[in-house]
Design a protein around this motif. Structure first.
Motif, PDB file in Angstrom:
ATOM      1  N   ILE A   1      -3.541   4.965   2.548  1.00 53.08           N
ATOM      2  CA  ILE A   1      -3.734   6.262   3.188  1.00 53.08           C
ATOM      3  C   ILE A   1      -5.196   6.673   3.097  1.00 53.08           C
ATOM      4  O   ILE A   1      -5.822   6.601   2.049  1.00 53.08           O
ATOM      5  N   ASN A   2      -5.732   7.129   4.206  1.00 53.94           N
ATOM      6  CA  ASN A   2      -7.109   7.589   4.302  1.00 53.94           C
ATOM      7  C   ASN A   2      -7.175   9.049   3.876  1.00 53.94           C
ATOM      8  O   ASN A   2      -6.451   9.878   4.400  1.00 53.94           O
ATOM      9  N   ASN A   3      -8.054   9.370   2.934  1.00 55.97           N
ATOM     10  CA  ASN A   3      -8.148  10.741   2.448  1.00 55.97           C
ATOM     11  C   ASN A   3      -9.399  11.473   2.937  1.00 55.97           C
ATOM     12  O   ASN A   3      -9.738  12.515   2.414  1.00 55.97           O
ATOM     13  N   GLU A   4     -10.083  10.955   3.913  1.00 54.83           N
ATOM     14  CA  GLU A   4     -11.323  11.575   4.378  1.00 54.83           C
ATOM     15  C   GLU A   4     -11.076  12.445   5.604  1.00 54.83           C
ATOM     16  O   GLU A   4     -10.637  11.972   6.647  1.00 54.83           O
ATOM     17  N   THR A   5     -11.384  13.723   5.488  1.00 57.24           N
ATOM     18  CA  THR A   5     -11.219  14.659   6.608  1.00 57.24           C
ATOM     19  C   THR A   5     -12.544  15.008   7.254  1.00 57.24           C
ATOM     20  O   THR A   5     -12.570  15.663   8.283  1.00 57.24           O
ATOM     21  N   GLY A   6     -13.630  14.624   6.619  1.00 56.75           N
ATOM     22  CA  GLY A   6     -14.930  14.992   7.146  1.00 56.75           C
ATOM     23  C   GLY A   6     -15.225  16.479   6.951  1.00 56.75           C
ATOM     24  O   GLY A   6     -16.087  17.045   7.610  1.00 56.75           O
ATOM     25  N   GLY A   7     -14.486  17.121   6.046  1.00 56.44           N
ATOM     26  CA  GLY A   7     -14.721  18.523   5.752  1.00 56.44           C
ATOM     27  C   GLY A   7     -14.193  19.492   6.793  1.00 56.44           C
ATOM     28  O   GLY A   7     -14.452  20.678   6.719  1.00 56.44           O
ATOM     29  N   VAL A   8     -13.448  18.991   7.770  1.00 55.64           N
ATOM     30  CA  VAL A   8     -12.904  19.844   8.832  1.00 55.64           C
ATOM     31  C   VAL A   8     -11.387  19.854   8.719  1.00 55.64           C
ATOM     32  O   VAL A   8     -10.773  18.806   8.529  1.00 55.64           O
ATOM     33  N   PHE A   9     -10.785  21.044   8.826  1.00 60.04           N
ATOM     34  CA  PHE A   9      -9.326  21.144   8.774  1.00 60.04           C
ATOM     35  C   PHE A   9      -8.755  20.652  10.101  1.00 60.04           C
ATOM     36  O   PHE A   9      -8.947  21.288  11.129  1.00 60.04           O
ATOM     37  N   GLN A  10      -8.092  19.510  10.057  1.00 60.55           N
ATOM     38  CA  GLN A  10      -7.544  18.879  11.257  1.00 60.55           C
ATOM     39  C   GLN A  10      -6.046  18.661  11.059  1.00 60.55           C
ATOM     40  O   GLN A  10      -5.647  17.737  10.344  1.00 60.55           O
ATOM     41  N   PRO A  11      -5.212  19.477  11.688  1.00 62.25           N
ATOM     42  CA  PRO A  11      -3.760  19.329  11.504  1.00 62.25           C
ATOM     43  C   PRO A  11      -3.255  17.914  11.756  1.00 62.25           C
ATOM     44  O   PRO A  11      -2.421  17.412  10.999  1.00 62.25           O
ATOM     45  N   GLN A  12      -3.750  17.232  12.773  1.00 61.55           N
ATOM     46  CA  GLN A  12      -3.261  15.896  13.086  1.00 61.55           C
ATOM     47  C   GLN A  12      -3.546  14.918  11.958  1.00 61.55           C
ATOM     48  O   GLN A  12      -2.737  14.037  11.672  1.00 61.55           O
ATOM     49  N   PHE A  13      -4.659  15.097  11.285  1.00 60.50           N
ATOM     50  CA  PHE A  13      -4.991  14.255  10.136  1.00 60.50           C
ATOM     51  C   PHE A  13      -3.879  14.341   9.086  1.00 60.50           C
ATOM     52  O   PHE A  13      -3.401  13.324   8.575  1.00 60.50           O
ATOM     53  N   TYR A  14      -3.460  15.557   8.773  1.00 62.31           N
ATOM     54  CA  TYR A  14      -2.435  15.755   7.744  1.00 62.31           C
ATOM     55  C   TYR A  14      -1.065  15.265   8.210  1.00 62.31           C
ATOM     56  O   TYR A  14      -0.305  14.711   7.426  1.00 62.31           O
ATOM     57  N   LEU A  15      -0.771  15.457   9.462  1.00 64.71           N
ATOM     58  CA  LEU A  15       0.492  14.926  10.000  1.00 64.71           C
ATOM     59  C   LEU A  15       0.511  13.407   9.875  1.00 64.71           C
ATOM     60  O   LEU A  15       1.528  12.815   9.493  1.00 64.71           O
ATOM     61  N   ASP A  16      -0.615  12.787  10.190  1.00 66.54           N
ATOM     62  CA  ASP A  16      -0.717  11.327  10.073  1.00 66.54           C
ATOM     63  C   ASP A  16      -0.562  10.884   8.608  1.00 66.54           C
ATOM     64  O   ASP A  16       0.049   9.845   8.338  1.00 66.54           O
ATOM     65  N   GLN A  17      -1.106  11.672   7.683  1.00 60.06           N
ATOM     66  CA  GLN A  17      -0.997  11.336   6.262  1.00 60.06           C
ATOM     67  C   GLN A  17       0.452  11.401   5.798  1.00 60.06           C
ATOM     68  O   GLN A  17       0.922  10.533   5.068  1.00 60.06           O
ATOM     69  N   VAL A  18       1.174  12.439   6.210  1.00 58.94           N
ATOM     70  CA  VAL A  18       2.582  12.568   5.837  1.00 58.94           C
ATOM     71  C   VAL A  18       3.383  11.410   6.424  1.00 58.94           C
ATOM     72  O   VAL A  18       4.171  10.765   5.731  1.00 58.94           O
ATOM     73  N   THR A  19       3.169  11.136   7.704  1.00 59.17           N
ATOM     74  CA  THR A  19       3.870  10.028   8.358  1.00 59.17           C
ATOM     75  C   THR A  19       3.556   8.710   7.659  1.00 59.17           C
ATOM     76  O   THR A  19       4.459   7.901   7.395  1.00 59.17           O
ATOM     77  N   GLY A  20       2.291   8.504   7.323  1.00 56.66           N
ATOM     78  CA  GLY A  20       1.884   7.270   6.638  1.00 56.66           C
ATOM     79  C   GLY A  20       2.513   7.132   5.268  1.00 56.66           C
ATOM     80  O   GLY A  20       2.963   6.047   4.890  1.00 56.66           O
ATOM     81  N   PHE A  21       2.570   8.243   4.525  1.00 55.76           N
ATOM     82  CA  PHE A  21       3.174   8.176   3.202  1.00 55.76           C
ATOM     83  C   PHE A  21       4.666   7.882   3.297  1.00 55.76           C
ATOM     84  O   PHE A  21       5.183   7.033   2.567  1.00 55.76           O
ATOM     85  N   VAL A  22       5.361   8.579   4.194  1.00 52.18           N
ATOM     86  CA  VAL A  22       6.809   8.360   4.339  1.00 52.18           C
ATOM     87  C   VAL A  22       7.081   6.908   4.727  1.00 52.18           C
ATOM     88  O   VAL A  22       7.954   6.257   4.153  1.00 52.18           O
ATOM     89  N   LYS A  23       6.320   6.395   5.673  1.00 48.31           N
ATOM     90  CA  LYS A  23       6.503   5.004   6.096  1.00 48.31           C
ATOM     91  C   LYS A  23       6.193   4.051   4.936  1.00 48.31           C
ATOM     92  O   LYS A  23       6.951   3.115   4.673  1.00 48.31           O
ATOM     93  N   GLY A  24       5.093   4.308   4.233  1.00 43.55           N
ATOM     94  CA  GLY A  24       4.732   3.465   3.101  1.00 43.55           C
ATOM     95  C   GLY A  24       5.800   3.479   2.021  1.00 43.55           C
ATOM     96  O   GLY A  24       6.122   2.443   1.437  1.00 43.55           O
ATOM     97  N   ALA A  25       6.369   4.652   1.761  1.00 39.61           N
ATOM     98  CA  ALA A  25       7.431   4.765   0.750  1.00 39.61           C
ATOM     99  C   ALA A  25       8.677   4.012   1.202  1.00 39.61           C
ATOM    100  O   ALA A  25       9.269   3.262   0.426  1.00 39.61           O
ATOM    101  N   ARG A  26       9.066   4.218   2.456  1.00 40.28           N
ATOM    102  CA  ARG A  26      10.278   3.546   2.965  1.00 40.28           C
ATOM    103  C   ARG A  26      10.135   2.036   2.961  1.00 40.28           C
ATOM    104  O   ARG A  26      11.106   1.326   2.715  1.00 40.28           O
ATOM    105  N   ASP A  27       8.936   1.549   3.255  1.00 36.50           N
ATOM    106  CA  ASP A  27       8.710   0.110   3.350  1.00 36.50           C
ATOM    107  C   ASP A  27       8.415  -0.542   2.002  1.00 36.50           C
ATOM    108  O   ASP A  27       8.236  -1.749   1.936  1.00 36.50           O
ATOM    109  N   SER A  28       8.335   0.255   0.952  1.00 37.81           N
ATOM    110  CA  SER A  28       7.952  -0.298  -0.348  1.00 37.81           C
ATOM    111  C   SER A  28       9.168  -0.578  -1.222  1.00 37.81           C
ATOM    112  O   SER A  28      10.266  -0.065  -0.987  1.00 37.81           O
ATOM    113  N   GLN A  29       8.927  -1.351  -2.247  1.00 38.25           N
ATOM    114  CA  GLN A  29       9.963  -1.614  -3.251  1.00 38.25           C
ATOM    115  C   GLN A  29      10.263  -0.366  -4.069  1.00 38.25           C
ATOM    116  O   GLN A  29      11.254  -0.310  -4.787  1.00 38.25           O
ATOM    117  N   TYR A  30       9.429   0.652  -3.943  1.00 41.93           N
ATOM    118  CA  TYR A  30       9.547   1.850  -4.761  1.00 41.93           C
ATOM    119  C   TYR A  30      10.364   2.971  -4.120  1.00 41.93           C
ATOM    120  O   TYR A  30      10.460   4.059  -4.681  1.00 41.93           O
TER     121      TYR A  30
END
Length: 174
Positions: free
Chosen positions: A75-104
């Motif tokens: 997961i990329n944690n760089e926002t460039g100092g700007v509040f970008q809703p799509q960035f955070y939506l992508d982070q949530v989607t990425g985490f959920v997918k990463g969790a589902r696809d992991s052994q954990y």
């Protein structure tokens, strides 16, 4: 904290112990987890377990930390100092997918359902982030929790998160 004795074990032995921890902590809440099945699965003596970890909570925190590092590494944690809703939506989607696809996945689901309140985790100091960033962290965590526990609700939760993030950015309407 995991002991130096554990970190000095061979990679194979550490992996075997992590797998035994994962099996127990994915099947049992921390409150009812036991050392006996872990040592049996790992093929180690009970005394060795206590040389590696202070107690079950210590072992749990270690394993959960490993899981979070593995999933967050994608997961990329760089926002460039700007509040970008799509960035955070992508982070949530990425985490959920990463969790589902992991052994954990089982561990994470058990954590969110049963163990989260038992483990003191470092929280973000609201004085170090902007109000929208703080609110976004809280909303994102709750969205992840609800999606992991009830995957069929993902589209509804993501839409609500998107609407809330738009409001926080000043783009949305109440």
């Amino acid at each position: 904290m995991v002991s130096k004795t554990f970190t000095n074990l061979s990679v194979e032995k550490q992996t075997k112990i992590r797998q035994a921890l994962l099996k127990e902590f994915s099947a049992e809440p921390l409150a009812t987890a036991q050392v006996a099945p872990i040592v049996k699965t790992a093929g180690i003596a009970r005394g060795a377990f206590y040389k590696y970890f202070d107690d079950l909570t210590d072992a749990y925190k270690y394993l959960y930390g490993v899981a979070m590092r593995d999933i967050h590494s994608e997961i990329n944690n760089e926002t460039g100092g700007v509040f970008q809703p799509q960035f955070y939506l992508d982070q949530v989607t990425g985490f959920v997918k990463g969790a589902r696809d992991s052994q954990y996945f089982g561990l994470i689901k058990m954590h969110l359902m049963k163990n989260e309140s038992l483990i003191s985790q470092g929280s973000v100091d609201p004085n170090t982030v902007t109000a929208p960033e703080w609110a976004t962290m809280i909303l994102s965590h709750e969205a992840i929790k609800q999606i992991i526990i009830n995957p069929d609700s993902q589209s509804v939760i993501m839409k609500k998160l998107s609407d809330a993030l738009d409001l926080l950015s000043g783009k949305g309407n109440a």
